[in-house]
Design a protein around this motif. Sequence first.
Motif, short mmCIF file in Angstrom:
data_model
loop_
_atom_site.label_atom_id
_atom_site.label_comp_id
_atom_site.label_asym_id
_atom_site.label_seq_id
_atom_site.Cartn_x
_atom_site.Cartn_y
_atom_site.Cartn_z
N GLU A 84 0.82 -1.18 -0.17
CA GLU A 84 0.12 -0.05 0.00
C GLU A 84 0.76 1.26 -0.05
OE1 GLU A 84 -2.26 -1.07 3.61
OE2 GLU A 84 -3.75 -1.58 2.56
N GLN A 85 1.85 1.26 0.63
CA GLN A 85 2.86 2.46 0.73
C GLN A 85 3.30 2.53 -0.63
OE1 GLN A 85 5.46 1.00 4.19
NE2 GLN A 85 4.83 3.04 4.98
N LEU A 86 4.04 1.45 -1.12
CA LEU A 86 4.33 1.68 -2.69
C LEU A 86 3.70 2.26 -3.44
CD1 LEU A 86 6.71 1.05 -4.54
CD2 LEU A 86 6.00 -1.34 -4.64
N ALA A 87 2.44 1.93 -3.55
CA ALA A 87 1.29 2.35 -4.62
C ALA A 87 1.26 3.88 -4.12
CB ALA A 87 0.15 1.59 -4.55
N ALA A 88 1.05 4.36 -3.10
CA ALA A 88 0.55 5.50 -2.68
C ALA A 88 1.78 6.53 -2.92
CB ALA A 88 0.31 5.92 -1.17
N ALA A 89 2.98 6.03 -2.58
CA ALA A 89 4.41 6.90 -2.79
C ALA A 89 4.51 6.95 -4.03
CB ALA A 89 5.41 6.16 -1.94
N ARG A 90 4.44 5.69 -4.98
CA ARG A 90 4.72 6.01 -6.44
C ARG A 90 3.90 7.10 -7.07
NH1 ARG A 90 6.62 2.78 -10.40
NH2 ARG A 90 6.44 4.22 -12.17
N VAL A 91 2.42 6.96 -6.54
CA VAL A 91 1.56 8.15 -7.26
C VAL A 91 2.09 9.48 -6.79
CG1 VAL A 91 -0.60 8.95 -7.07
CG2 VAL A 91 -0.28 6.65 -7.29
N LEU A 92 2.43 9.73 -5.50
CA LEU A 92 2.91 11.00 -5.13
C LEU A 92 4.19 11.40 -5.84
CD1 LEU A 92 2.84 13.52 -3.33
CD2 LEU A 92 4.11 12.19 -1.75
N LEU A 93 4.89 10.42 -6.01
CA LEU A 93 6.25 10.88 -6.70
C LEU A 93 6.32 11.28 -8.09
CD1 LEU A 93 9.29 10.83 -5.74
CD2 LEU A 93 9.69 8.49 -6.92
N ASP A 94 5.44 10.52 -8.78
CA ASP A 94 4.94 10.65 -10.12
C ASP A 94 4.51 12.19 -10.43
OD1 ASP A 94 5.89 8.30 -11.09
OD2 ASP A 94 3.82 7.37 -11.18
N ALA A 95 3.90 12.53 -8.99
CA ALA A 95 3.13 13.92 -9.32
C ALA A 95 4.10 15.09 -9.10
CB ALA A 95 1.84 14.06 -8.46
N LEU A 96 5.13 14.98 -8.35
CA LEU A 96 6.04 15.87 -8.14
C LEU A 96 6.81 16.51 -9.20
CD1 LEU A 96 7.86 14.28 -4.96
CD2 LEU A 96 5.58 15.88 -4.83
N GLN A 97 6.75 17.81 -8.85
CA GLN A 97 7.65 18.81 -9.90
C GLN A 97 8.90 19.49 -9.20
OE1 GLN A 97 5.03 21.30 -12.11
NE2 GLN A 97 3.43 19.81 -12.31
N VAL A 98 9.68 19.97 -9.96
CA VAL A 98 10.67 20.70 -9.70
C VAL A 98 10.37 22.10 -9.23
CG1 VAL A 98 13.07 21.74 -9.93
CG2 VAL A 98 12.38 19.37 -10.88
N GLU A 99 10.60 22.53 -8.05
CA GLU A 99 10.27 23.96 -7.72
C GLU A 99 11.16 25.06 -8.14
OE1 GLU A 99 10.18 26.06 -3.60
OE2 GLU A 99 8.43 24.84 -3.67
N LYS A 100 10.78 25.87 -8.81
CA LYS A 100 11.41 26.76 -9.68
C LYS A 100 11.21 28.34 -9.05
CE LYS A 100 11.84 23.99 -13.59
NZ LYS A 100 11.72 23.97 -15.24
N THR A 101 12.39 29.14 -8.85
CA THR A 101 12.29 30.19 -8.53
C THR A 101 13.17 31.19 -9.37
OG1 THR A 101 12.37 29.46 -6.14
CG2 THR A 101 12.82 31.65 -6.46
N LYS A 102 12.49 32.47 -9.64
CA LYS A 102 13.44 33.54 -10.24
C LYS A 102 13.68 34.81 -9.45
CE LYS A 102 10.70 31.97 -14.26
NZ LYS A 102 9.79 32.49 -15.41
N SER A 103 14.83 35.22 -9.58
CA SER A 103 15.21 36.46 -8.97
C SER A 103 15.64 37.51 -9.88
CB SER A 103 16.35 36.23 -7.92
OG SER A 103 15.99 35.57 -6.70
#
Length: 823
Positions: free
Chosen positions: A573-592
């Motif tokens: 169950e952890q694997l399935a939930a964590a995999r979904v989350l990991l797939d959804a994550l994106q790189v946070e980007k900042t501009k100055s």
Amino acid sequence: MSDVTTTPVRSGPMFLALGCVGFIASAPAVAAEADVNRGDGAPDILVNGVRDKPRLISPKAVADLIDTPRSVVVIDKEVIRQTGSATLVEALRTVPGITFGAAEGGNPIGDRPFIRGFDSQGSTYLDGVRDIGAQSREVFAVEQLQVVRGSDSTLGGRGSAGGSLNIVSKLPEPRTFATADLSFGTADYKRTVADLNYALSDTVAIRLNGLWHDQDFAGRDAITAKRWGIAPSITIGLGTPTRLTASYYHLDSDELPDSGLPYLYTIGNSPNLGTSYSEPAVGTFTTANGVTGTVDRDTYYGLKARDFRDAKTDQATLRVEHDFGGVTLRNTSRFSHTSQGYIFTMPDDSQGNVYGTGQVWRRANTRFGATDSIINQTDLYGTASTGSIKHSFAVGAEASWEKAVRGTYVLSDGRTAPRCSALAIARFTCTSAFAPHPNDPFVNYGSDTAAGVPAPITRGAPITRTQNDARTLAVYGFDSITLTDALILNLGLRYDNFRNTVQPGLAAAATTDRYGLTRQDDLINGQVGLVFKPTANSSLYASFATAATPPNSLLGEGQEGNGVAAAAGTSAEQLAAARVLLDALQVEKTKSYEVGAKVDLFGQRLSLTAAAFRTETQNARATSDAGTVTFIGERRIEGIELGANGTILPGWTVTGGYTFLDAQVVDGGFSTLTAPAVTAGGIVVQPARPISVVSINTGRRFPQTAKHSATLWTNWQATPAFSIGGGGFYTSRVIGGYSDNRSAVQSAAGVVTVVPATRTVIRSVPGYWRFDARAAYRFSDAIELAVNVQNLTDKTYFNQVYTAHYAGIAPGRSAFATLSLRY
């Protein structure tokens, strides 16, 4: 772009030593190292009483500071010495715009500076090499601190949304000298620092820095700090084209950590309608049940029988460099190991006990873990010309392998509700807000129930521990292009391939295999700046820079909103939930975006700077109105920075500045309220229904950020023997977090209505001024006696702010004398 894979867990060595590498460690810098130090270990003061303007010590130099299109602050060893700073945090108080957080919400104990509103714990470098392990850093072997402000992933790689810190080590110099500083003071303060440099020949020198430190803390009960350290180094080939430097650093710390003071109110028992500040419970107050008492500044809620912190750092570095005329090739390899274990009391107010009943839950925050890293980097830097256009360039590559393992201790701390029951009070896991006793005879039990029996405190089983492994491959290039005498173009570009594997900890009773989740991100960051020079000693500039923070960039060594958390349940169950989350994550980007002006006065002895900037993060991780992870979060910081550093008149030096930060959460996403079920005659007519509402953070000021801050340290050489100095440090109110009492109800027809808030609580600490002073008398070139008084007015103030539970309180007035011996 990113690639996500699921990987099996395999045993075996974690790192493979590969060659090749690099990284631009500090800000585009200035002169070569030979231009910076006198080499005798003495303060950088000339015969006429004028101190050299601090210069960045960095081989990755593409421009003088005045020609660098960004805000950079340098804290040299003389300012560190004069202010009596012993740690990185103490030295950084001389820089406006930096606030500090600490252990909460999974964040470990350690240095946690916020630069321009962004957590920079994972953006700290030692001699240009990332130093990710959570630790409390010393300054006994520090030559210089460099604070680069603004997005700078181009310089250092992942992270660095608000800026970064680079610590420059003391290394061998080409002449023999020895110094020793012996300090004794109030609150049983004892400190010895030695710095020995011996020239074995014209081309070979060794250096040894050592430390022993032991102290209590003025105005704080019970807490102590002991540490010792050693930093030997050798350089072969001084003054020749080819040089080899080998160095080692060890720091061993043993302390009883400070627990701070809890916030007084929660949203559930705030006595005020509308918006109110919940500040730490200090002074006299009456509880909701009518008990009046006083919480003194020295109140300590921890337990000597339970609490501790042990930390160790070991780092070995090998550097080889060779000069080819106007170009230098340098290769640096480092192995680093940091470890720490602790149990410290978080005096928790989350249940409303402080104001409600005058009780404090002694919540135990625990952690043990270690980080290891192998980093190899190569830099090629120098100058070249293409026709009439001059280039000052630095190019390089980096390869690094990092591993972090963490777990928690198994103990009972009264977590079973209600938190401050009669049993919890009897077992000392809950205590009086007004009269806690650090020497309470705490005994650990196997459970929080009455049936519990005494049990030892143990480390969590290996299966419960979380492990992060990371690999970075990067290349970069910088060029400061002098188009004309009055116009300079500054360019930078960096590519990183960052791969991270996380193995979440499972329940101790789990019988299934552990699993690993791997994510790979390609990061491209750049910076561009244009400098106009009205005169040789002044400049106007405009610049743009980016930063990228990929998921799990801190390897669990800091609090990051874009990390992967294990889900509850079985391994599958952890694997399935964590995999979904990991797939959804994106790189946070900042501009100055930044514009500024710099000028060097009085023969370049005094530098004045001014900058205005805007920093934007447009895809921060947040929760959508559907209750899922999304990247709609937006933050914006606008501000100005003023600075001064150097000599005003012969014998009168100054360092300091002012920062204004208008920091706002433009879009904080959503949070969820639950409308209770509707029943009629014992029958559920409508089930409980969740509803999404706009986050309370939206439109509000950034936590951990002071709107106004100012620092000033000055020293006057009144006579050739006597000097006097002092400083003032101001920080305005800092926010920890927000909460309100919005609620949801529903009708029998299932229509959900949001009930507006009648109370909003802002957990925060008030602003403060702190003043320090110093006087010194030099009996001869070899002997000086100095006295430092810190927190001269004995001000009660809070120097660390937390989201929901408590705030760190600063020590009271202290004084110590330092006898300095020099040869």
